[in-house]
Enzyme design. Structure first.
Site, mmCIF file in Angstrom:
data_model
loop_
_atom_site.group_PDB
_atom_site.id
_atom_site.type_symbol
_atom_site.label_atom_id
_atom_site.label_comp_id
_atom_site.label_asym_id
_atom_site.label_seq_id
_atom_site.Cartn_x
_atom_site.Cartn_y
_atom_site.Cartn_z
ATOM 1 N N TRP A 158 0.789 -1.225 0.000
ATOM 2 C CA TRP A 158 0.000 0.000 0.000
ATOM 3 C C TRP A 158 0.823 1.279 0.000
ATOM 4 O O TRP A 158 0.279 2.364 -0.168
ATOM 5 C CB TRP A 158 -0.949 0.030 1.201
ATOM 6 N N LYS A 182 -3.259 -8.807 -6.827
ATOM 7 C CA LYS A 182 -4.000 -8.576 -5.589
ATOM 8 C C LYS A 182 -3.295 -7.448 -4.835
ATOM 9 O O LYS A 182 -2.319 -7.660 -4.130
ATOM 10 C CB LYS A 182 -4.046 -9.842 -4.732
ATOM 11 N N SER A 184 -2.935 -4.330 -1.959
ATOM 12 C CA SER A 184 -3.344 -4.199 -0.561
ATOM 13 C C SER A 184 -4.708 -3.541 -0.469
ATOM 14 O O SER A 184 -4.997 -2.568 -1.172
ATOM 15 C CB SER A 184 -2.329 -3.361 0.216
ATOM 16 N N SER A 237 7.671 -8.985 6.414
ATOM 17 C CA SER A 237 8.411 -10.244 6.528
ATOM 18 C C SER A 237 7.531 -11.353 7.092
ATOM 19 O O SER A 237 7.634 -12.517 6.680
ATOM 20 C CB SER A 237 9.645 -10.048 7.409
ATOM 21 N N GLU A 257 9.929 -9.345 -1.632
ATOM 22 C CA GLU A 257 10.548 -8.078 -1.226
ATOM 23 C C GLU A 257 9.877 -7.682 0.070
ATOM 24 O O GLU A 257 8.714 -7.283 0.078
ATOM 25 C CB GLU A 257 10.368 -7.019 -2.318
ATOM 26 N N CYS A 291 9.912 0.505 2.759
ATOM 27 C CA CYS A 291 10.592 -0.714 3.197
ATOM 28 C C CYS A 291 12.091 -0.484 3.326
ATOM 29 O O CYS A 291 12.750 -1.109 4.156
ATOM 30 C CB CYS A 291 10.300 -1.854 2.231
#
Length: 497
Positions: A158, A182, A184, A237, A257, A291
């Protein structure tokens, strides 16, 4: 700013289809906490329909079996259409995700650039087909085919809703795969709108299908579906581990990722003001929800006092506002859940003995929305949660070092390995540090620039596989060896009867 959210259904087989269970998920503007629309909620039944459509499209001769040059025409048409509708997509991305308008502009520009780049990669693929392999025996000749893997499941995050979906869609389609996306459920609006772009450019039905919905209801069935040949996932994760475990039941390849806790290492020979700006950019860009955020600042002890003093001054100058306001540089985080999670990280840091040097609260002038002040945390020990765990918000923790070896040890003191930044005017030192850092990407004298031409991905618990660049398309290709006997002579291994 009021802006209507288009009412969309699921995008399956080139058509807008109501979810089989007819459920919807509210869309909440993170700047105001108001419901501004809704999106369809797919379930396993919808996943089945979408996968069947994708498989049917893959088996037709008008996509997977065509040349890369043919597919490139569609990718370039998509890039042009995104550019044409840029203003529309920028507004939707801003209101849905809460990122500053100026950042959304850059994101949508990058979406178009990504499709343009992978159009070139699709064309280049044609020139690599039947590449000869040199063999030690003259009676055989061998070559390599690069063929699409099949139907791929793409699960995107997102924080860069359409852009990170594009990082998967563009190379998958360039390779000749068909896909089920798909996104978020927290930021799906632009991904759904992308379905309209597919129809406008005439993308064959079923080549790309877009399912919005919750992870357990739509994402999990996509991962475990026996007719999905590969999963590409970007997210936490914890969820990545579940994706990997589920795919392993079918020996299904995945690229992951995942999270990060990236260091930014600052040596004593730098221009402090210049590096301070890169430091706040590296952690507070995208409202801190990156991230690869360089959220662990390691600064040489000899300049630490001056550096941190200027860091606070620069941070105080960041404009926190509605993302549509001119000059906004920090908007709200994505949701109430994320807001609460970040505030809990900050309170835990306090209770563990850290000092909240600046920020740590809701901005006083913003009574609504999921806003958090950019936060600087000092007096850190390596055992603290704030040092070890990914916050995914505008929180920077600061620690000093005295030597190069100590800096490397502290930088690598993490279970993650996505990215890192190093700042020094001594480029030989930068090269030494770069080689020693246990990450997939290193920025030298900068933080966060990312280009479609360069590989992206991590090591350790930040995942594996590489997106973008020539490496991105390889994720979606099967390498097939073809070897032919060109001799007229019998093989002669067995005695003739």
């Amino acid at each position: 700013m009021a802006f209507p959210i288009p009412a969309r259904q699921l995008f399956i087989d080139g058509e807008w289809r109501e979810p089989i269970k007819k459920n919807r998920i509210p869309v909440i503007n993170p700047s105001t906490e108001e419901i501004i629309g809704d999106i369809p909620a797919a379930t396993a039944e919808d996943v089945e329909v979408a996968v069947v459509a994708a498989r049917r499209a893959f088996r037709r001769n008008n996509w997977s079996a065509t040349s890369g040059a043919h597919r490139a025409t569609y990718l370039r048409a998509i890039a042009a259409k995104i550019t044409e509708k840029k203003d529309h997509f920028v507004k939707l991305e801003t209101i849905d995700s809460g990122k500053p308008f100026d950042e959304a502009v850059l994101d949508i520009d990058d979406v178009a650039s990504c499709f343009e780049y992978f159009a070139g990669q699709a064309e280049a693929l044609d020139g690599k087909q039947k590449a000869p392999v040199t063999l030690p025996m003259e009676r055989f000749k061998s070559h390599v085919l690069r063929q699409p893997l099949g139907v791929v499941g793409l699960i995107s995050p997102w924080n860069y809703p359409l852009l990170m979906a594009t990082w998967k869609i563009a190379p998958a389609l360039a390779a000749g795969c068909t896909a089920v996306l798909k996104p978020s459920e927290l930021a799906s609006v632009t991904c759904l709108e992308f379905g309209e772009v597919c129809n406008e450019v005439g993308l064959p039905p079923g080549v790309l299908n877009i399912l919005t919905g919750l992870g357990p209801d739509a994402g999990a069935p996509l991962v475990s579906h026996p007719d999905v040949d590969k999963i590409a996932f970007t997210g936490s994760s914890a969820t990545g581990s579940k994706v990997m475990a589920s795919a392993a039941q079918l020996v299904k390849p995945v690229t992951l990722e995942l999270g990060g806790k990236s260091p930014i290492v600052v040596f004593e020979d730098v221009d402090i003001d210049k590096v301070v700006e890169w430091t706040i950019f590296g952690c507070f860009w995208t409202n801190g929800q990156i991230c690869s955020a360089t959220s662990r600042l390691l600064v040489h002890e000899s300049i630490a006092a001056e550096f941190v003093d200027k860091l606070v001054k620069w941070t105080k100058n960041i404009k926190i506002s509605d993302p549509f306001e001119e000059g906004c540089r920090l908007g709200p985080v994505i949701s109430k859940g994320q807001y609460d999670k970040i505030m809990k990280f900050i309170s835990t840091a306090k209770s563990e003995g850290a000092t909240i040097l600046y920020g740590g609260s809701r901005p006083e002038h913003l009574k609504k929305g999921y806003y958090i002040e950019p936060t600087i945390v000092t007096d850190i020990s390596t055992s603290m949660q704030i040092w070890k765990e990914e916050v995914f918000g505008p929180v920077l923790c600061v620690k000093t070092f005295s030597s190069e070896d100590e800096a490397i040890a502290l930088a690598n003191d993490t279970e993650y390995g996505l990215a890192a930044a190093v700042f020094s005017n001594d480029l030989e030192r930068c090269e030494r540090i770069t080689k020693a850092l246990e990450v997939g990407a290193v920025w030298v004298n900068c933080s966060q620039p990312c280009f479609v031409q360069a590989p992206w991905g991590g090591i350790k618990r930040s995942g594996f596989g590489r997106e973008l660049g020539e490496w991105g398309i390889q994720n979606y290709l099967n390498i097939k060896q073809v070897t032919q006997d060109i001799s007229d002579e019998p093989w002669g291994w067995y005695k003739s009867p």
